[in-house]
Design a protein around this motif. Structure first.
Motif, PDB file in Angstrom:
ATOM      1  N   VAL A 250       0.839  -1.204   0.000  1.00 40.06           N
ATOM      2  CA  VAL A 250       0.000   0.000   0.000  1.00 40.06           C
ATOM      3  C   VAL A 250       0.865   1.242   0.000  1.00 40.06           C
ATOM      4  N   THR A 251       1.872   1.213   0.869  1.00 39.92           N
ATOM      5  CA  THR A 251       2.727   2.392   0.980  1.00 39.92           C
ATOM      6  C   THR A 251       3.418   2.682  -0.343  1.00 39.92           C
ATOM      7  N   VAL A 252       3.941   1.637  -0.966  1.00 42.51           N
ATOM      8  CA  VAL A 252       4.639   1.825  -2.234  1.00 42.51           C
ATOM      9  C   VAL A 252       3.724   2.470  -3.258  1.00 42.51           C
ATOM     10  N   VAL A 253       2.523   1.918  -3.379  1.00 46.66           N
ATOM     11  CA  VAL A 253       1.617   2.441  -4.407  1.00 46.66           C
ATOM     12  C   VAL A 253       1.222   3.881  -4.114  1.00 46.66           C
ATOM     13  N   LEU A 254       0.830   4.129  -2.889  1.00 47.40           N
ATOM     14  CA  LEU A 254       0.407   5.497  -2.546  1.00 47.40           C
ATOM     15  C   LEU A 254       1.544   6.483  -2.757  1.00 47.40           C
TER      16      LEU A 254
END
Lengths: 788, 194
Positions: A250-254
Motif C-alpha cells: 500500500v505504501t509503495v503504491v500510494l
C-alpha cells in the motif's frame, strides 16, 4: 567482594572500550573528511566518500622525479577508507548492543531501539563537534543493504499457522487501515495548513497526502525491535507484525501515486483506478516473484548434497535476488522476501544438512540484528546531520493526528472484523494493536527520497517524520511494557508442544474437515486439506531429495522430540544409570519406583558388562579418531569431538539397551515397550559426516531408520528405509541369551570377512561391530538393532 | 417468507431444538435443507449410505469414525434432531451467553467439544483411550506411511506423556489436561455454523 569487583571491572572495561570506539569513529571520519575536503567537491550527502584512486597515488608521479628516501612506514588511509568506516560502524553497533545488556536494569526499562537512537545522537553530536560531517541515512543504503536482512529473517521464521489463520484480519489492518490513516492524516493536515497564521499555505493537497502515506505506515523494524522484548501472546504479535509487513505494498503504491502527480496538482479518477490496479499488481506480483525464487531455491537445495558448505548461500542469494528483482519492477520487495522465505523454508529444511541449517539460522539472526542496530544508530546520527526546519504547528498536529487516526482506524476495523472472526478481538487487544503502531526508519527513508526541488517543504517533512519516529519509539516503546503488565495482556507461552497436542490437533483438523464436508460448506479446513494433499502429492516429490519427501509431519515431529531428548540425555551427563524421573524415549526408563528392589539387583549384572563395553568402546573410539580424511576445504569434516559425542551417545544408548535386555532375560522387570529401542538406537548411531550408512535388515518388519546427521531437522532427516526393498537375509543365529546384543550381518555385504568373524559367535566381537562407529572410511554395515 | 415458515413448520419440536443447540431458526433451516439434500429417497432419516455420498469423507482418514459418531449406540438411522444436535457441538462459543448456574452445560462448550472428540477416539466407550485405540487412530491418520514399530513407539510416547494415573490409558480428564493449551474453542468451531 571479589566477584563483584571483577564483574564491575569487566563491565567498566567494556564500556570504556565502547566509548573509546565511539570517539574513534568521529576521529576516523574527520580524517576522512579532511582528506575529502582537500580533494573533492562536497556532494551534499554525508557519507559521500568519493574515492579517487588516481589522486592518492598520483602525488608521486611528477615529471621531475627526485630521489626520495625509501619510506619504511607510510600512512595511507584513503584507500581503505570506505571498508574501514563501514567496519567501524558495525563494530560500534555491536559493542553498543553488548554494552546495553551488561546493565540489566537499563535494558529492562528502556527498549534497545531507544538506547541505540541515543547512541546515534551522541555519536552524531561528537562528529559535529570534531568537525566531520556526520553521515545521513541514505535511502539506497537503507533499502538495498540494511532492510533486506531484517525482512528475510522475519519471513523465513514467520510462524505460518497463526499467520494464515489470521490472514484476513492482517490484510484488513494492513490495507484498509493504512489507506484510512493516510487519507485521514493527509486530509486533516491540509485543512490545518490552510488555517491562517501557520504559514503553511504553500503545501498543496497532494503533498499532504504524500506525507500522510509516508507517515502512516507501521514499521516492521520498530515493531520487531519493541515487540521482541515484551513477549506478547502470539496472536497480537502476528497481527501487528503481519500488518507492518503487508502494508508495504500500500505504501509503495500510494507513495508513487502521489509523488508522480503532486507536481501536476491533481489526480483524476482514472489515476485512482489505475492506482488500485497498481496495488494489486504490486502486491500479487511481489508475492509471485518471491514464491518463484523460493521454489527455485528449494529445487536447487535438492541437489546440494555434495557441496554442503555453500548450502546456506543459496538461501541468502535467492532471497536477495527476489528482493532485487521485485524492486526492479517497483513491486513490493518486502512481500517478495516474505513469500520467498516462507515458501522455501519447508523444502530447504528437508534438504540441507543440519550444519547448514544452523548456519542459515545464525547468519540470518546475526545480519538482521546488526542491520537493526545500524538502522537505529543511523537514525540518531541523521537527526544530528540533517538540515531541519521545525514548525511547531505541523509537528504537533501530525503527532496528534497519527495517534487519533490509529485509534479510530483500529476500533472501526475491529468492529467490522469481529463479525467474521471466531475468536473475537477484545478491547485490550485493540488497545495493544493501536499502541503498537510504531513508525520507524522506512518512513524516514521514504521522506529522504523526496526531491528537494519538487518538494520545497522536504526538510520540514523530514523533521516531522523524525519527531514522530522518536515519539513512537521512545514514548510508546518505553511505555508499552508496563502497559502490557498493567492490562494483564496474555503473554507468550513458552512451553514446548507435546506429542499429544500434535496428534490431537491433526485429528481435530481431520474432524473439522469432515464436519465441514457433511455440512456442505467449503471452509477454511477444506481448502487447507486440499493444499496439503496437493503439496504432498506433487510438490514435495519435486523439491525434496530422496525419501524424505514421503515422511509425514507427525513422524518428523516425533523424531524431533526424540532427538532433543537424546541430546539432553547426553548433555546432562551423569552416570550410566539415568534417573528414572527423566522421561525418555527409551522405554526402559519406565522403571516404576515400586520395582526398585529388582532394580538393585541389576547393577551387579551390568557392571561387568559395563566395563567390557567401555573397554571395547574406548578401543573403538581410538580407531575411529584415526580415520581422518585428508583435509579438503570444500567438504565438512566431522570434528573429533563430534565423533566423541556420537560415541558417547552411542555408548549410553547401548548400555541402556543392554541393561534392558539383561533385565528382560532375567525377568526382573517387565519393560513396557520393546520395539521403541530400535528407532532410538539406530538414530543414535549418528554419522558424523553426510555419508549415509545403510543398515541392513534381516527381518522384514524390523524398522530401520536411516540417519543422516547432516540434515537439519533432526526429525526430518530420519527416514524409514523400506525394508522390503532390501534383501531379506535369514537370521544367522538365534541365541540372544548371552546378553542381548546380537548382531546379524546379512549375506549380501561386501565385507565378507566380518561375517566370518561373526560366525565365531563371540559376544565381544558382536559388540564391537555393533558399537563401532561407521567412519568416513566407508560403509561398515550398521547392524540392525538388537531386538528379537 | 411463506416457504421458510412452511419449512420450519415441518420440523417437529423446533422450539426445543433451538433451546438445546442454540442455533437460530435460520441456521436450522439451512441445516434442514442440507439434511434433505443428503437424504436421498426422502425417508426422513439418514443412514450410513447417505453419508457415503459425501465423497470427501471417503478420503478423510477418520471419515468413518465421524459418520459413526452420528449414529448412537446400535442405531441404524439418524433423524434430523440428532443430526443437528451433533453438529451443534461445532458451533462457535458465544461469549456473551449468561451462565445460568442450574442449566446444563451448553452443547458447544469446551467440555462438550472435548467430550465429543474423546468419544471419537474411544470406540468401545469404556471411558479410556487404550493403547490399541490410539494405535488405530494413528494408523488411519498416517495412512500406512510408517512402520508398525514407529506407530507403537509414538503411541507409547503419547500415553506416557498424558497418562497421569499410570493405568496406561488416557482417561477423559487426562485428555482434557493434555489439550489445555490448545485453543479448542477455535479449533473445533466451524464458521458455517456460526
Amino acid at each position: 567482594m571479589y566477584p563483584s569487583m571483577s564483574c564491575w571491572t569487566r563491565r567498566g572495561l567494556l564500556l570504556a572500550l565502547a566509548l573509546g570506539l565511539a570517539l574513534l569513529v568521529p576521529m576516523a571520519l574527520s580524517l576522512g573528511a579532511a582528506e575529502k575536503t582537500r580533494r573533492s567537491v562536497g556532494n551534499g550527502h554525508g557519507t559521500g566518500v568519493t574515492l579517487r584512486p588516481d589522486d592518492s597515488h598520483g602525488d608521486g608521479h611528477g615529471v621531475n622525479k627526485t630521489k626520495k628516501i625509501f619510506p619504511v612506514l607510510t600512512f595511507d588511509f584513503a584507500h581503505v577508507k570506505i571498508p574501514f568506516e563501514i567496519s567501524l560502524w558495525v563494530l560500534l553497533a555491536s559493542l553498543m548492543k553488548l554494552g546495553f545488556h551488561l546493565i540489566p536494569r537499563l535494558s529492562s526499562i528502556v527498549p534497545e531501539s531507544c538506547l541505540l537512537i541515543v547512541v546515534g545522537l551522541l555519536v552524531g553530536g561528537l562528529m559535529k563537534l570534531v568537525g566531520a560531517a556526520p553521515p545521513e541515512l541514505q535511502s539506497d543504503v537503507f533499502f538495498l543493504y540494511l532492510l533486506p536482512p531484517i525482512i528475510l529473517d522475519a519471513g523465513y521464521f514467520l510462524p505460518i499457522r497463526p499467520f494464515s489463520e489470521n490472514l484476513g484480519t492482517i490484510l484488513m489492518f494492513a490495507v484498509v487501515g493504512t489507506l484510512w490513516n493516510s487519507f485521514f492524516i493527509g486530509g486533516l493536515l491540509y485543512a490545518v495548513c490552510q488555517i491562517e497564521g501557520t504559514d503553511l499555505k504553500s503545501i498543496g493537497l497532494l503533498p499532504c497526502f504524500l506525507f500522510g502515506s509516508v507517515i502512516s505506515a507501521v514499521d516492521p523494524v520498530a515493531v520487531l525491535a519493541v515487540f521482541e522484548e515484551i513477549h506478547i501472546n502470539e496472536l497480537l504479535h502476528i497481527l501487528v507484525f503481519g500488518e507492518s509487513l503487508l502494508n508495504d505494498a500500500v505504501t509503495v503504491v500510494l507513495y508513487h501515486l502521489f509523488e508522480e502527480y503532486s507536481g501536476l496538482g491533481m489526480v483524476t479518477f482514472l489515476d485512482v483506478f489505475l492506482g488500485v490496479i497498481c496495488f494489486l499488481v504490486v502486491s500479487l506480483g511481489g508475492v509471485l516473484v518471491g514464491a518463484f525464487y523460493g521454489l527455485l531455491a528449494a529445487f536447487t537445495s535438492r541437489f546440494a548434497s555434495h557441496t554442503r558448505v555453500i548450502e546456506p548461500l543459496f538461501v541468502f542469494v535467492y532471497s536477495y535476488m527476489s528482493y532485487l528483482s521485485a524492486e526492479v519492477f517497483h513491486l513490493s520487495g518486502i512481500m517478495a522476501l516474505i513469500a520467498c522465505g516462507a515458501v522455501m523454508r519447508p523444502y530447504v529444511e528437508a534438504n540441507i544438512s543440519h550444519k547448514s541449517h544452523t548456519t542459515t539460522k545464525y547468519f540470518l539472526k546475526m545480519w538482521s540484528s546488526v542491520s537493526e542496530t545500524l538502522i537505529f544508530i543511523f537514525l540518531g546520527v541523521s537527526t544530528v546531520a540533517g538540515l531541519h526546519s521545525w514548525n511547531w504547528t505541523f509537528v504537533t498536529v501530525t503527532i496528534i493526528l497519527c495517534l487519533v487516526a490509529r485509534v479510530l482506524g483500529v476500533m472501526g476495523l475491529t468492529f467490522v472484523i469481529n463479525k467474521f472472526r471466531i475468536v473475537k478481538l477484545t478491547n485490550k487487544d485493540q488497545f495493544i494493536i493501536a499502541y503498537g503502531g510504531l513508525r520507524g526508519a522506512i518512513a524516514f527513508s521514504l521522506g529522504y527520497l523526496l526531491h528537494p526541488e519538487e518538494f520545497p517543504m522536504r526538510n520540514m517533512f523530514l523533521t516531522t517524520i523524525i519527531t514522530v519516529v522518536f515519539f513512537t519509539v521512545f514514548v510508546q516503546g518505553m511505555t508499552i511494557r508496563p502497559l502490557v503488565d498493567l492490562l494483564a495482556v496474555k503473554k507468550k507461552q513458552e512451553t514446548k508442544r507435546s506429542i499429544n497436542e500434535e496428534i490431537h490437533t491433526q485429528f481435530l483438523d481431520h474432524l473439522l474437515t469432515g464436519i465441514e464436508d457433511i455440512c456442505g460448506h467449503y471452509g477454511h479446513h477444506h481448502w487447507k486439506d486440499k493444499l496439503n494433499r496437493f503439496n504432498k502429492k506433487y510438490v514435495k516429490k519435486c523439491l525434496i531429495a530422496g525419501e524424505r519427501s514421503k515422511e509425514p509431519q507427525l513422524i518428523a515431529f516425533y523424531h524431533k522430540m526424540e532427538m532433543k531428548q537424546a541430546i539432553e540425555l547426553v548433555e546432562s551427563g551423569g552416570g550410566v544409570k539415568l534417573p528414572s524421573a527423566v522421561p525418555s524415549t527409551v522405554s526402559m526408563q519406565n522403571i516404576q519406583p515400586k520395582k526398585s528392589n529388582s532394580e538393585r539387583a541389576l547393577p551387579q549384572i551390568s557392571k561387568s558388562r559395563e566395563e567390557e563395553i567401555r573397554k571395547i568402546l574406548r578401543s573403538n573410539l581410538q580407531k575411529t579418531r584415526q580415520r581422518l580424511r585428508s583435509y579438503n576445504r570444500h567438504t565438512l569434516v566431522g570434528e573429533p569431538d563430534e565423533d566423541g559425542w556420537n560415541d558417547l551417545l552411542l555408548k549410553r544408548q547401548k548400555i541402556m539397551d543392554m541393561d534392558k535386555q539383561i533385565s528382560r532375560m532375567s525377568n526382573y522387570l517387565t519393560v513396557p515397550a520393546p520395539p521403541p529401542e530400535s528407532p532410538t538406537l539406530s538414530r543414535s548411531r549418528l554419522a558424523s559426516d553426510p555419508q549415509h550408512y545403510v543398515p541392513k535388515p534381516t527381518l522384514g518388519n524390523v524398522p530401520i531408520i536411516k540417519v543422516d546427521l547432516a540434515s537439519p531437522q533432526s526429525p526430518e532427516y530420519v527416514s524409514v528405509v523400506d525394508e522390503f526393498q532390501k534383501e531379506a537375509v535369514p537370521l544367522k543365529e538365534e541365541d540372544e541369551d548371552a546378553g542381548g546384543l546380537t548382531m546379524k550381518v546379512p549375506l549380501g555385504d561386501p565385507k565378507k570377512e566380518e561375517q566370518e568373524q561373526q560366525d565365531g559367535g563371540k559376544e565381544q566381537q558382536r559388540l564391537m561391530r555393533c558399537l563401532s562407529d561407521p567412519g568416513p572410511g566407508g560403509a561398515e554395515e550398521e547392524d540392525e538393532p538388537f531386538l528379537p | 417468507m411463506g416457504s421458510s415458515n412452511s419449512t420450519l413448520s415441518k420440523i417437529p419440536n423446533l422450539g426445543r431444538l433451538i433451546e438445546e443447540t442454540g442455533f437460530t431458526p435460520a441456521h436450522i433451516k439451512r441445516l434442514y435443507k442440507r439434511f434433505q439434500a443428503l437424504d436421498k429417497g426422502n425417508k426422513g432419516y439418514l443412514s450410513p449410505q447417505d453419508f457415503g455420498s459425501v465423497k470427501e469423507l471417503a478420503t478423510n482418514p477418520i471419515g468413518d469414525r465421524i459418520i459413526g459418531a452420528f449414529f448412537s449406540q446400535g442405531q441404524e438411522t439418524v433423524d434430523f434432531h440428532s443430526f443437528v444436535r451433533i453438529l451443534a457441538h461445532f458451533r462457535p462459543l458465544d461469549k456473551n451467553r449468561a451462565k445460568r448456574p442450574d442449566s446444563p452445560e451448553p452443547i458447544n462448550s469446551r467440555i462438550s467439544k472435548l467430550r465429543f472428540a474423546f468419544q471419537l477416539y474411544d470406540q468401545d466407550n469404556d471411558g479410556k483411550i487404550s493403547r490399541d485405540e490410539l494405535l488405530q487412530v494413528l494408523r488411519t491418520m498416517l495412512e500406512m506411511q510408517v512402520t508398525e514399530e514407529q506407530l507403537e513407539s509414538i503411541a507409547d510416547r503419547t500415553i506416557q506423556e498424558a497418562d497421569l494415573d499410570g493405568d496406561n490409558a488416557i482417561s477423559f480428564d487426562e485428555f482434557r489436561k493434555s489439550l489445555e493449551k490448545v485453543n479448542i474453542e477455535h479449533k473445533m468451531s466451524s464458521r458455517f455454523l456460526h
